[in-house]
Scaffold this motif. Sequence first.
Motif, PDB file in Angstrom:
ATOM      1  N   ILE A  40       0.852  -1.191   0.000  1.00 21.59           N
ATOM      2  CA  ILE A  40       0.000   0.000   0.000  1.00 21.59           C
ATOM      3  C   ILE A  40       0.891   1.244   0.000  1.00 21.59           C
ATOM      4  O   ILE A  40       1.820   1.358   0.798  1.00 21.59           O
ATOM      5  CB  ILE A  40      -0.933   0.048   1.229  1.00 21.59           C
ATOM      6  CG1 ILE A  40      -1.796  -1.215   1.299  1.00 21.59           C
ATOM      7  CG2 ILE A  40      -1.808   1.297   1.197  1.00 21.59           C
ATOM      8  CD1 ILE A  40      -2.836  -1.311   0.222  1.00 21.59           C
ATOM      9  N   LYS A 101      -2.671   3.921  -2.870  1.00 20.77           N
ATOM     10  CA  LYS A 101      -3.196   2.893  -3.771  1.00 20.77           C
ATOM     11  C   LYS A 101      -2.542   1.549  -3.476  1.00 20.77           C
ATOM     12  O   LYS A 101      -1.427   1.472  -2.964  1.00 20.77           O
ATOM     13  CB  LYS A 101      -2.943   3.290  -5.224  1.00 20.77           C
ATOM     14  CG  LYS A 101      -3.706   4.533  -5.656  1.00 20.77           C
ATOM     15  CD  LYS A 101      -3.394   4.872  -7.115  1.00 20.77           C
ATOM     16  CE  LYS A 101      -4.111   6.144  -7.545  1.00 20.77           C
ATOM     17  NZ  LYS A 101      -3.778   6.505  -8.944  1.00 20.77           N
ATOM     18  N   ASN A 102      -3.249   0.501  -3.853  1.00 22.26           N
ATOM     19  CA  ASN A 102      -2.764  -0.862  -3.652  1.00 22.26           C
ATOM     20  C   ASN A 102      -1.875  -1.265  -4.827  1.00 22.26           C
ATOM     21  O   ASN A 102      -2.169  -0.948  -5.977  1.00 22.26           O
ATOM     22  CB  ASN A 102      -3.958  -1.810  -3.543  1.00 22.26           C
ATOM     23  CG  ASN A 102      -3.554  -3.173  -3.020  1.00 22.26           C
ATOM     24  OD1 ASN A 102      -2.710  -3.834  -3.612  1.00 22.26           O
ATOM     25  ND2 ASN A 102      -4.163  -3.580  -1.917  1.00 22.26           N
TER      26      ASN A 102
END
Length: 666
Positions: A40, A101-102
């Motif tokens: 992440i 964001k992943n």
Amino acid sequence: ESFADNVSKLLQQEGFSFASCKAYFSPRRLAVAVNELDGIQPDQLVERKGPALQAAFDGEGNPTKAALGFAKSCGVGIEDLDQIKTDKGAWLFFKAKMPGKNIQNLAAEFVEKALQQLPIPKPMRWGDSKTEFIRPIHWVVLMYGADVIPCKIKNLDASNISYGHRFHAPEAIALKHADDYVAALKAAKVTVDFELRKSTIQSQLEEVADKLDAVLDYDAALLEEVANLVELPVPVVGEFSTSFLEIPQEVLVATMQEAQRYFPLYDKSNHKLLPHFVIISNIESKNPETVKEGNERVIKPRFEDAAFFWQRDKSRRLDSRFEELAGVLFEKQLGSLLDKTKRIETLAEKLAVSTGLDPKLANRAAMLCKCDLLTEMVNEFPKLQGVMGRYYAENDDEPGEVAIAIQEHYQPIQAGGDIPAYNTGRIVAISDRIDTLVGIFATGKKPTGIKDPYALRRAALGIIRIAIKGQIDFDLPALLAQAANLLPATLNTASTATEVEEFIYERLRGYFNETGYQLDTIDAVRNVRPASLVDFHRRVQAVHEFRKLPEAESLAAANKRIRNILKKIDKTSDLQINKQLLGEGAERNLYENLVSMEASVAPVIANGEYSKALTSLATLKSTIDLFFDDVMVMDDADDIRNNRIALVSRVKNQFAAIADISCLQN
């Protein structure tokens, strides 16, 4: 490696935390493992400045298209935007904390970008696909930990399925975790770590050599290439007929290494080639004897061709090919190789005479130095130019030093390589490079920026290294002028010798700087323009040692002061010292010490003992310091002023007989 670097940079740019990025590669696969990756991104503070308020709202206070477009690009309504005011005006402003964001949402994009940025000169397409890459892609693995990242890479679905060795383990391998990659492929007979594969091959080669009581000698590039040709390195020893050992071993080695990627083996006692070689196979054969025989069958006709060329070339004397050099173009404005060789002959003879070496040997070696380019063996193996010339000259009973010079005149072959071991080879090597430099400069094709198609920088550095390390002491400007005079009359060579001299001295500056000398030390010597590179080196060494003396800083400052005084004077050479005008004390003391010093130092300088001379001149420090403390050089009286200018000019000239030490910084 580029793939791993690109992935690493993209991850860093997007704020992902990870420990390392490791490249894995083999003939069938290109892989990157990102270790300890935090999946992440950290939350990010996003700040964007929009349109000015006067452009964001109309006269009635309604938002304009510019304001609405800015809000939409930020993903918010117009009412959610802030305003920012400075002394330069007011603007709409967006500020928000964006959640990280992943990696699973970004990985495909990163991989595609990393692949696009690879240094691939000619991408290809295959089948009816419009996808371009350096080779057809058969499968893609993309995992984060135990999870497959579902996406398409180059129009192929990513999965956890890889494949092992093409023959030993062709079945699909389902990876349970990204960490399993290396071990799973090892079990499938593939070593994906290049460095491990290379070190394995090295160990295998050494083990084979020990068993045969032999030694290895191969280019590092060969090991690199072979390590990139196999996934499962397996050594196999081949043999060839001892009758082929009558051919020069360089030919056999070139055939094995360049044509077949074999590793030759040598006798421990005399380094002579043995009738054995090592093949690095890509399979663990159930019948290694078949692999051995297959490779022996392939190399035999190549050796037979080499034997044919060897016998055919020896049937003619090397000097019988001299006139045929007229049929080989060197450069269209500079003529044929025969024209070039004749120029090298003249230069080599003059250089030999000026350095007290044998001009007949130099002339003969220069005459023959390019003749082997017309032999069938060199036509087949261009890298053996010079080497074959030596063998053919020896076969013709040419003097030993002439034969060796034919091979050595190409040295140094690469940066930092060996220079010729014998003086005749050094003479021809310098003459060849001088002719090339002067000739190409005269045609207007001198190097520009990073472009140097004729490798003139390397040629200049070769001259420098051969002259200094080989102690070939010659007048460089004079030899350059002679070389320019030998060029075709159609070329304008008025400034060529001077241009090449400056080009060589610029390389010399870099050469000395890389070997540990300060730039101002080099410039101090360059300012007095020594004609000989060997002499230049002695002076640089002397100034380098002089700087260590406690008097050096003060004397450098005094010379700077003298230089500034003399800048204002049109002519100092016409000024003579009148002893009657010398004042008592510091002025007369400097004159008397200087006259005494000149008499004692002159023969030392003449012998090239510059360090000793500068050490002696350093004793003038206190006398010079006292002179500048007590005496006003620019006196109001013309005769006294001129007399003092003549005195300080003579001080400068005494140091300048070695170097311009006013260049030295503190």
